[in-house]
Scaffold this active site. Sequence first.
Site, PDB file in Angstrom:
ATOM      1  N   SER A 149       0.814  -1.226   0.000  1.00 35.22           N
ATOM      2  CA  SER A 149       0.000   0.000   0.000  1.00 35.22           C
ATOM      3  C   SER A 149       0.842   1.269   0.000  1.00 35.22           C
ATOM      4  O   SER A 149       0.312   2.358  -0.139  1.00 35.22           O
ATOM      5  CB  SER A 149      -0.862   0.017   1.251  1.00 35.22           C
ATOM      6  OG  SER A 149      -0.035   0.196   2.401  1.00 35.22           O
ATOM      7  N   GLY A 150       2.134   1.116   0.189  1.00 33.20           N
ATOM      8  CA  GLY A 150       2.979   2.302   0.312  1.00 33.20           C
ATOM      9  C   GLY A 150       3.132   2.743   1.761  1.00 33.20           C
ATOM     10  O   GLY A 150       4.038   3.515   2.090  1.00 33.20           O
ATOM     11  N   GLY A 151       2.243   2.240   2.630  1.00 37.58           N
ATOM     12  CA  GLY A 151       2.259   2.675   4.031  1.00 37.58           C
ATOM     13  C   GLY A 151       3.594   2.407   4.714  1.00 37.58           C
ATOM     14  O   GLY A 151       4.152   3.291   5.367  1.00 37.58           O
ATOM     15  N   ASP A 195      -2.164   0.730   5.881  1.00 32.69           N
ATOM     16  CA  ASP A 195      -2.154   0.299   7.278  1.00 32.69           C
ATOM     17  C   ASP A 195      -1.102   1.104   8.027  1.00 32.69           C
ATOM     18  O   ASP A 195      -0.361   1.874   7.421  1.00 32.69           O
ATOM     19  CB  ASP A 195      -1.864  -1.197   7.383  1.00 32.69           C
ATOM     20  CG  ASP A 195      -0.469  -1.536   6.878  1.00 32.69           C
ATOM     21  OD1 ASP A 195       0.015  -0.843   5.961  1.00 32.69           O
ATOM     22  OD2 ASP A 195       0.146  -2.485   7.384  1.00 32.69           O
ATOM     23  N   GLN A 241      -2.353  -6.148  12.203  1.00 31.03           N
ATOM     24  CA  GLN A 241      -1.277  -5.453  12.912  1.00 31.03           C
ATOM     25  C   GLN A 241      -1.323  -5.833  14.397  1.00 31.03           C
ATOM     26  O   GLN A 241      -1.807  -6.921  14.712  1.00 31.03           O
ATOM     27  CB  GLN A 241      -1.402  -3.934  12.702  1.00 31.03           C
ATOM     28  CG  GLN A 241      -0.994  -3.463  11.303  1.00 31.03           C
ATOM     29  CD  GLN A 241       0.516  -3.540  11.066  1.00 31.03           C
ATOM     30  OE1 GLN A 241       1.303  -3.839  11.978  1.00 31.03           O
ATOM     31  NE2 GLN A 241       0.935  -3.310   9.822  1.00 31.03           N
ATOM     32  N   GLY A 244       3.833  -5.583  10.049  1.00 28.02           N
ATOM     33  CA  GLY A 244       4.465  -5.073  11.269  1.00 28.02           C
ATOM     34  C   GLY A 244       5.411  -6.034  11.948  1.00 28.02           C
ATOM     35  O   GLY A 244       5.813  -5.813  13.088  1.00 28.02           O
ATOM     36  N   ASP A 294       7.469 -12.548   1.304  1.00 27.30           N
ATOM     37  CA  ASP A 294       8.196 -11.664   0.394  1.00 27.30           C
ATOM     38  C   ASP A 294       9.276 -10.969   1.182  1.00 27.30           C
ATOM     39  O   ASP A 294       9.092 -10.682   2.371  1.00 27.30           O
ATOM     40  CB  ASP A 294       7.262 -10.607  -0.210  1.00 27.30           C
ATOM     41  CG  ASP A 294       7.008  -9.474   0.769  1.00 27.30           C
ATOM     42  OD1 ASP A 294       7.792  -8.499   0.776  1.00 27.30           O
ATOM     43  OD2 ASP A 294       6.038  -9.563   1.554  1.00 27.30           O
ATOM     44  N   CYS A 354      23.108 -27.583  -7.105  1.00 24.36           N
ATOM     45  CA  CYS A 354      22.133 -26.519  -7.358  1.00 24.36           C
ATOM     46  C   CYS A 354      21.785 -26.499  -8.847  1.00 24.36           C
ATOM     47  O   CYS A 354      22.657 -26.606  -9.705  1.00 24.36           O
ATOM     48  CB  CYS A 354      22.677 -25.163  -6.919  1.00 24.36           C
ATOM     49  SG  CYS A 354      21.558 -23.789  -7.316  1.00 24.36           S
ATOM     50  N   HIS A 405      20.989 -17.109  -8.323  1.00 27.75           N
ATOM     51  CA  HIS A 405      21.250 -18.224  -7.410  1.00 27.75           C
ATOM     52  C   HIS A 405      20.366 -18.142  -6.168  1.00 27.75           C
ATOM     53  O   HIS A 405      19.718 -19.122  -5.783  1.00 27.75           O
ATOM     54  CB  HIS A 405      22.725 -18.263  -7.002  1.00 27.75           C
ATOM     55  CG  HIS A 405      23.000 -19.315  -5.973  1.00 27.75           C
ATOM     56  ND1 HIS A 405      23.122 -20.651  -6.285  1.00 27.75           N
ATOM     57  CD2 HIS A 405      23.114 -19.237  -4.617  1.00 27.75           C
ATOM     58  CE1 HIS A 405      23.314 -21.346  -5.176  1.00 27.75           C
ATOM     59  NE2 HIS A 405      23.308 -20.510  -4.143  1.00 27.75           N
TER      60      HIS A 405
END
Lengths: 391, 391
Positions: free
Chosen positions: B95-97, B148, B192, B219, B269, B307, B338
């Site tokens: 949201s950028g918050g 938020d 939150q 948060g 993320d 790998c 990687h």
Amino acid sequence: MTSFSFTIEAQCSESWARAGTIHTAHGSVQTPIFMPVGTQATVKSVSPEELREVGAAIILANTYHLMLRPGYQLIADFGGLHQFMHWDGPILTDSGGFQVFSLGHLRKLSEEGVTFKSHLDGSAHMLTPENVMQIEFELGADIILPLDICAAYPCTFDAAKEAMERTHRWAERALIAREGYQSKQTLFGIVQGACEPELRQQSARFIGNLPFPGLSIGGLSVGEPKAEMWDLLKYVTPELPKGKPRHLLGVGSPEDLVIGVGLGMDMFDCVLPTRVARHGGLFSRFGRINIKSARYRAEHAAIEEGCDCYTCRNYSAAYVHHLARTDEQLYYRLGTIHNLRFMLRLAGQLRAAVIGGTYPAFRDDFLKQYTPASEQVRENQREKWKAARSR
Amino acid sequence: MTSFSFTIEAQCSESWARAGTIHTAHGSVQTPIFMPVGTQATVKSVSPEELREVGAAIILANTYHLMLRPGYQLIADFGGLHQFMHWDGPILTDSGGFQVFSLGHLRKLSEEGVTFKSHLDGSAHMLTPENVMQIEFELGADIILPLDICAAYPCTFDAAKEAMERTHRWAERALIAREGYQSKQTLFGIVQGACEPELRQQSARFIGNLPFPGLSIGGLSVGEPKAEMWDLLKYVTPELPKGKPRHLLGVGSPEDLVIGVGLGMDMFDCVLPTRVARHGGLFSRFGRINIKSARYRAEHAAIEEGCDCYTCRNYSAAYVHHLARTDEQLYYRLGTIHNLRFMLRLAGQLRAAVIGGTYPAFRDDFLKQYTPASEQVRENQREKWKAARSR
């Protein structure tokens, strides 16, 4: 021993342009060709697969940089440059001489060779015609160059002559040293002579008559006006054996390629297309654009209409502009891919024109459309790069 | 209107881990999943094709950065983020918050929303629950988040409660505002409650009961010890509706992924895998290695044995080390590929373990082998990044 050969498939009747094929142990190269420069065993910001995709057939790597870091013994231990950097096409290494001469006060010249201090850690090194053959043998490129002396620009006739004559003696020493190594590498000779037509002729005759299978023209594009460079080539080319490929060392803007082909050059290399890309300069048929310019902020079209590169096929100029302005890594890649594809497509078009007998018209049309960077812009750019490097 | 759905295919009997599939208008995402972060409409140093190749199924982009540069109207004018950045898979925008609250003295909070000054040019902006819905509508991501308030760490109970309660009011306003836009986007709710177990429970219940098809836990990972973060999740997860996907916002080291899945999280993320890669930190099953370390100078093997990433399939650790030490652009790409492949392979392994009923053993084995960066190392790294950013 060598698997090198050069065949000429077509020649222009109105100029010295020709189309040929170079065979090496790592594949063939159709000429005229532009060779991207992979200074430190990587062409900055692109992968070997991307080099293939833009049409790169042969790349150049710098002996000076690699001998210092990671070291030529280490690269030899990895099976040579091809394996180390995951590029299985032909590679050409220069001799390191040009970089060493650029070091200025950090180097000292004698008949034996040149001593210098590393720009990285100040450690002392010596290059001789003999050990350069060993270093390039270890690096394992397909085409290697002998140690030569690039005279300063400008310089006196006597200084030019002295540098040329020593280059000739070093060429003979390199040929002898070369015999000590069993490899499929091909040693090109280097023509010098600074900006003296008479010396250029002499050097072309001398080096052209030695048993080098190919010839590089060195010491040009070192600060002299472009017109002077082209003029000097007019003295060089007629003196060179016709059957050997000719490499114009360190020269390779779009207009250089187009003009140089007509003056009998087959191979070109230059950091310019990749370097200007990193600074926002992208090629189009009309000249160089600055992708960071506000005019591209909302441009839906690709960088160049009709361009077949990965960047132009997939991204708007606005997106590339956004990446460039935000200094995103992907920008450097997309810009570099575009400029390399431009150069290699141009090389292919030049070849097709020579074969089709339309080279003079192609050259004239290209130069009519394409506005090269002015000498002033070139000078400012050199200053900016120098400043960026010294930071 | 929305094409969003979430189905759960398997659940662990000894933990809260589950394996599911999220459907969006731009394709499906199998969970658990790690989402690479493309802050400025590009995941730093990799192309969309490379994201696909490492197994990325969904990526995140930052509303704050994009609204300022190049501007959300411009991205809308290009058909939204997917088209602008040439990524046709699912995208999630925050949201950028969070970024605004990180601005410190540059922002001012009220019930209406938050005003702030751009870190780029000082221009004044306001984010409200309502205009964030508009901005994210224009950006066009598949999953969007409401404005938020992320409380500071540490903070008092009262401050935590106040931030949470306003976040709840803003969530309701966002849901109403959302109805004004006809799109296939899915709005997640954000839980939150700072480091207060009681507030975390309350928030999970409150947000979980609103008509959000998915839930992000915000948060966390804002400076508290990791043990505290995991402890808080133990209060949150049981209060959440089982049938909605759960996203642990901004969390995503390898060990976070492994532990978080067991605590009921489906989506992760974090910039960490890509950021540490750029600083030389590459993942292996034993922990993070520093590829710039002299021990890799002559290492013939790949970064990690076995790998399957592009980097490890094609390059020795020594070559990657060389690129990293010479600060070559290709390093950033190879390192990032990687680490992203490591994260996405790990997500796939976690999913397979949940489905195969072996998640607890997989988790314990992984954590036994893997040595995470210590709190001290994490702290030093944060300081280094902060310093790097301020330069």
